[in-house]
Structures are given as C-alpha cells and as structure tokens.
Design a protein around this motif. Structure first.
Motif, PDB file in Angstrom:
ATOM      1  N   ALA A 100       0.819  -1.209   0.000  1.00  0.00           N
ATOM      2  CA  ALA A 100       0.000   0.000   0.000  1.00  0.00           C
ATOM      3  C   ALA A 100       0.857   1.264   0.000  1.00  0.00           C
ATOM      4  O   ALA A 100       0.421   2.305  -0.491  1.00  0.00           O
ATOM      5  N   SER A 151      -5.079   3.355  -5.000  1.00  0.00           N
ATOM      6  CA  SER A 151      -3.971   4.272  -5.269  1.00  0.00           C
ATOM      7  C   SER A 151      -4.301   5.169  -6.456  1.00  0.00           C
ATOM      8  O   SER A 151      -5.054   4.793  -7.352  1.00  0.00           O
ATOM      9  N   TRP A 174      -2.454   7.739  -9.309  1.00  0.00           N
ATOM     10  CA  TRP A 174      -1.183   8.036  -9.971  1.00  0.00           C
ATOM     11  C   TRP A 174      -1.403   9.122 -11.018  1.00  0.00           C
ATOM     12  O   TRP A 174      -2.366   9.064 -11.788  1.00  0.00           O
ATOM     13  N   ARG A 204       2.912   8.944  -7.515  1.00  0.00           N
ATOM     14  CA  ARG A 204       1.802   8.545  -6.648  1.00  0.00           C
ATOM     15  C   ARG A 204       1.220   9.776  -5.961  1.00  0.00           C
ATOM     16  O   ARG A 204       1.921  10.584  -5.387  1.00  0.00           O
ATOM     17  N   GLU A 255      -2.091   9.501  -4.096  1.00  0.00           N
ATOM     18  CA  GLU A 255      -2.793   8.999  -2.895  1.00  0.00           C
ATOM     19  C   GLU A 255      -2.532   7.534  -2.761  1.00  0.00           C
ATOM     20  O   GLU A 255      -2.320   6.840  -3.715  1.00  0.00           O
TER      21      GLU A 255
END
Length: 143
Positions: free
Chosen positions: A50, A97, A99, A141, A143
């Motif tokens: 993660a 996630s 990106w 990234r 989040e």
C-alpha cells in the motif's frame, strides 16, 4: 519479549510456570491496551504494498524478521482514468492508489475501466505505469 524468553532458563518447573504466567498476563494486558500490537507477516506485506510509490522511510516493523524482497512493481486493475487540460492522465486503481502522469508521452488509446495496470520502479525514484502491457508513461503517486 526478552523477559518472557528468559523464563525458559528457570530450572524449577513451578517457578518457570509462574514466570511464564506473570509475563504472559503482562503481554496480554499490553496488547489489550494497545501498548503492544501483534501483526501478521501478511499484514506487513500488504502495508508495504500500500505504501508503494510514496517517499517514506520504512518503519522498523517492516524490516523485522525474515527479509522480504523489496516491492519493485504492483499490478492492479484500472477503476477510472481522466485526462486533464494539460493532456496528462490521472489513473485511479482498484487498490485505491492514485497516480498522475508526469511525462508528456501519449497513450496509444484511452484507458478503459478494468484494464490491467502495472506500475514499476524506474530510475532515480521514478515510476512507470503501463496499461494492458502497452508503452509505459512516467507517473507519481498522489494517494
């Protein structure tokens, strides 16, 4: 833990059992109050995955025990993608996630939800994202 393990050296059975009982009760109490947290190796692996793509110093917890191979890539499915006014793409993966494309390379075609996504480490802390195995774009990234 050191004191608990030291109980093994107590010779008399009753004294050794008393040592174990006393220290296991203290460990149980520490776990119940949150002072000690028991984590399974699978949870550590999932936490490391993660954190892939974030610039964070690994916690000592993640380095303890048998050494694991560093995570150099992740695979996921695309939840959604959108192209900003600058022409750069924002990718939201099924794992949550997010990106953002950092280069100006064009994608061959607009990515569709459910597409196979691979994100791998590039050179000097960069990351490369590929949609369905096509040519990669550089990403960061969010989040």
């Amino acid at each position: 833990m050191t004191d608990l393990v030291a109980c093994r050296t107590v010779v008399a059975d009753a004294d050794r059992l008393g040592c174990y009982d006393r220290l296991v009760a203290a460990l149980d109490q520490a776990e119940a109050t949150g002072e000690v947290v028991v984590v399974e190796r699978g949870q550590i692996t999932e936490a490391r995955r993660a954190l892939f793509g974030f610039s964070v110093n690994p916690l000592p917890l993640f380095a303890r025990g048998a050494s694991e191979e560093p995570i150099e890539a992740i695979q996921s499915a695309l939840r959604r993608a959108s192209q900003g006014s600058s022409g750069k793409w924002l990718f939201v993966l099924e794992d949550g996630s997010v990106w953002l494309q950092t280069d100006s390379n064009a994608l061959g075609r607009s990515p569709r939800p459910g597409a196979d996504i691979s994100v791998r480490q590039g050179a000097v802390g960069s990351y490369l994202l590929s949609v369905n195995g096509a040519r990669s774009v550089r990403v960061r990234r969010q989040e």
